[in-house]
Design an enzyme around this catalytic site. Sequence first.
Site, PDB file in Angstrom:
ATOM      1  N   ASP A 240       0.841  -1.212   0.000  1.00 19.40           N
ATOM      2  CA  ASP A 240       0.000   0.000   0.000  1.00 19.40           C
ATOM      3  C   ASP A 240       0.875   1.262   0.000  1.00 19.40           C
ATOM      4  OD1 ASP A 240      -2.487  -1.209   0.002  1.00 19.40           O
ATOM      5  OD2 ASP A 240      -2.745  -1.116   2.175  1.00 19.40           O
ATOM      6  N   GLU A 370       5.379  -5.084  -8.236  1.00 20.79           N
ATOM      7  CA  GLU A 370       4.573  -4.665  -7.071  1.00 20.79           C
ATOM      8  C   GLU A 370       3.076  -4.785  -7.367  1.00 20.79           C
ATOM      9  OE1 GLU A 370       5.760  -1.819  -4.302  1.00 20.79           O
ATOM     10  OE2 GLU A 370       7.878  -1.950  -4.818  1.00 20.79           O
ATOM     11  N   GLY A 371       2.748  -5.850  -8.076  1.00 17.29           N
ATOM     12  CA  GLY A 371       1.353  -6.121  -8.430  1.00 17.29           C
ATOM     13  C   GLY A 371       1.074  -5.658  -9.837  1.00 17.29           C
TER      14      GLY A 371
HETATM   15  N1  COS Z   1      -3.883  -4.010   4.287  1.00 20.99           N
HETATM   16  C1  COS Z   1      -4.113  -4.796   5.372  1.00 20.99           C
HETATM   17  N2  COS Z   1      -4.697  -6.016   5.275  1.00 20.99           N
HETATM   18  C2  COS Z   1      -5.035  -6.451   4.037  1.00 20.99           C
HETATM   19  C3  COS Z   1      -4.822  -5.690   2.887  1.00 20.99           C
HETATM   20  C4  COS Z   1      -4.237  -4.417   3.040  1.00 20.99           C
HETATM   21  N3  COS Z   1      -4.001  -3.622   1.998  1.00 20.99           N
HETATM   22  N4  COS Z   1      -5.270  -6.384   1.806  1.00 20.99           N
HETATM   23  C5  COS Z   1      -5.754  -7.540   2.274  1.00 20.99           C
HETATM   24  N5  COS Z   1      -5.606  -7.592   3.617  1.00 20.99           N
HETATM   25  C6  COS Z   1      -6.036  -8.650   4.520  1.00 20.99           C
HETATM   26  C7  COS Z   1      -7.520  -8.949   4.345  1.00 20.99           C
HETATM   27  O1  COS Z   1      -8.299  -8.066   5.126  1.00 20.99           O
HETATM   28  C8  COS Z   1      -7.622 -10.369   4.801  1.00 20.99           C
HETATM   29  O2  COS Z   1      -7.628 -10.396   6.199  1.00 20.99           O
HETATM   30  P1  COS Z   1      -8.707 -11.289   7.021  1.00 20.99           P
HETATM   31  O3  COS Z   1      -8.448 -12.695   6.576  1.00 20.99           O
HETATM   32  O4  COS Z   1      -8.362 -11.033   8.442  1.00 20.99           O
HETATM   33  O5  COS Z   1     -10.041 -10.776   6.605  1.00 20.99           O
HETATM   34  C9  COS Z   1      -6.298 -10.972   4.336  1.00 20.99           C
HETATM   35  O6  COS Z   1      -5.386  -9.885   4.181  1.00 20.99           O
HETATM   36  C10 COS Z   1      -6.426 -11.709   3.031  1.00 20.99           C
HETATM   37  O7  COS Z   1      -6.892 -10.774   2.068  1.00 20.99           O
HETATM   38  P2  COS Z   1      -7.598 -11.202   0.691  1.00 20.99           P
HETATM   39  O8  COS Z   1      -8.667 -12.206   0.976  1.00 20.99           O
HETATM   40  O9  COS Z   1      -7.959  -9.962  -0.038  1.00 20.99           O
HETATM   41  O10 COS Z   1      -6.410 -11.981  -0.038  1.00 20.99           O
HETATM   42  P3  COS Z   1      -6.284 -12.482  -1.509  1.00 20.99           P
HETATM   43  O11 COS Z   1      -5.509 -13.741  -1.500  1.00 20.99           O
HETATM   44  O12 COS Z   1      -7.605 -12.486  -2.183  1.00 20.99           O
HETATM   45  O13 COS Z   1      -5.313 -11.327  -2.105  1.00 20.99           O
HETATM   46  C11 COS Z   1      -4.532  -9.794  -3.818  1.00 20.99           C
HETATM   47  C12 COS Z   1      -5.606 -10.706  -3.187  1.00 20.99           C
HETATM   48  C13 COS Z   1      -4.611 -10.010  -5.299  1.00 20.99           C
HETATM   49  C14 COS Z   1      -4.908  -8.351  -3.453  1.00 20.99           C
HETATM   50  C15 COS Z   1      -3.095 -10.029  -3.290  1.00 20.99           C
HETATM   51  O14 COS Z   1      -2.738 -11.386  -3.451  1.00 20.99           O
HETATM   52  C16 COS Z   1      -2.074  -9.175  -4.024  1.00 20.99           C
HETATM   53  O15 COS Z   1      -1.917  -7.985  -3.749  1.00 20.99           O
HETATM   54  N6  COS Z   1      -1.350  -9.783  -4.983  1.00 20.99           N
HETATM   55  C17 COS Z   1      -0.284  -9.122  -5.687  1.00 20.99           C
HETATM   56  C18 COS Z   1       0.974  -9.328  -4.940  1.00 20.99           C
HETATM   57  C19 COS Z   1       2.033  -8.434  -5.444  1.00 20.99           C
HETATM   58  O16 COS Z   1       1.878  -7.219  -5.502  1.00 20.99           O
HETATM   59  N7  COS Z   1       3.147  -9.020  -5.777  1.00 20.99           N
HETATM   60  C20 COS Z   1       4.291  -8.297  -6.194  1.00 20.99           C
HETATM   61  C21 COS Z   1       5.393  -8.761  -5.343  1.00 20.99           C
HETATM   62  S1  COS Z   1       6.287  -7.489  -4.664  1.00 20.99           S
HETATM   63  S2  COS Z   1       7.422  -6.895  -6.131  1.00 20.99           S
END
Ligand code: COS
Length: 388
Positions: A240, A370-371
């Site tokens: 974020d 980063e996504g």
């Molecule tokens: N801040 C805090 N908590 C977060 C959050 C955030 N921005 N986003 C998700 N969460 C929490 C959720 O609230 C959930 O918590 P609870 O289980 O307590 O409700 C938990 O994390 C799981 O979230 P979610 O169900 O949304 O997970 P998903 O597996 O569906 O994730 C995405 C979906 C696609 C958003 C995630 O896997 C992602 O960002 N992927 C891309 C990763 C990335 O950027 N990779 C690049 C590597 S770094 S170069």
Amino acid sequence: MSYDLTDEQRLFRDTVRRLAHERVEPRAAEIDASGAYPLDVYQLFQEYGLLGLAMPEAYGGGGADLLTLAIAIEEVARVCATSSLIIAAQHLGAMPLMLAGTPAQKERFLLPIASGEHMAAFALTEPEAGSDAAAARTRAEPEPGGGYSLTGQKVFITNGGLADTTVVFAATGDRTGAAAMSAFVVDKDMPGFSVGRVEKKLGIRGSQTAELRFDHVHLEADRLLGQEGDGFKIAMRTLDRTRLGIAAQALGIAQGAFDLAFAHVRGRRQFGRALTEFQGLQWTLADLALQIEASRQLLYRASEVVEQAGFAIDSSREVTRLSAMAKLQCSDTAMRVTTEAVQLFGGYGYIEDYPVARMMRDAKITQIYEGTNQVQRIVIFRNLEADA
Ligand code: COS
């Protein structure tokens, strides 16, 4: 809330612009051509306090806000995307420590990162867990004598093989998916930690991207960040904040390519007229300038909102949404502007003697790392509702 630059930020922007112009720009083509990591640029940024710019002053950082960090990355990216990633990647590696480290962990691990004495990395992605980050298979098993044994593989890790300190995400306990993930601090020289393939890339060629392997790496319990199971949230909250850095990098690449294309069009005549007299080109330049300005406004506003939110445990929907929007918007702008810049240069744009070809290659990664921008859309959609 205002996202106008303060006088101090303007002065800082001008200083970084001059530094980038005088010291980084002359190196940019060579860094790209050789693909060698520019340690001299790392040291330059260390000297100027850019590596720990937005890290806490209490741990030797610059204490700057996220908008100031964005400005620094943007200014460097105008001339060299690889070099701007040096600053962004250091903050990416440090962010889990900033978010979840205890004072003792910060003292031990963050302090040398903020000073630049240690290079940092962030290891989340795996061969089968890219966009689906929660599918990571790397595991940290508890050891009888205490601590953990880390085994698994990470790929596409920026600074991989160079970083002294890497935050590694691994599953712990009996749960699966996001709930199982934990974050650990791993040192470069730990037995069982090795570096695999170093990638050859389309762009950002001077940045090292590598595979990391962990074969029963012993980790003391004090290398766990937060509690077991906190890792996924730490990773998401990190992204974020750090996606703004990628947005800034993309914006800088776009601005740099635009400036070159504009100067080229202004200086060239064809069919007996200046190119700027052709309305088609005027409209193209106007559209590109519009996209850059709109992207900058979104990024600067997002930076303010994310900064104001501080290090809250759960990011607000607005924080998550705006940072994903800024990354999506700025990276698409970078790709569009650089592609058009190559076009405006005509044949000259396609040869490596001019920087716009490199900028187009460099821009592409900002839509991926980063996504991916598809992931940003998922994130935006899931966070469309207003905060309560
Ligand atoms: N801040 C805090 N908590 C977060 C959050 C955030 N921005 N986003 C998700 N969460 C929490 C959720 O609230 C959930 O918590 P609870 O289980 O307590 O409700 C938990 O994390 C799981 O979230 P979610 O169900 O949304 O997970 P998903 O597996 O569906 O994730 C995405 C979906 C696609 C958003 C995630 O896997 C992602 O960002 N992927 C891309 C990763 C990335 O950027 N990779 C690049 C590597 S770094 S170069």
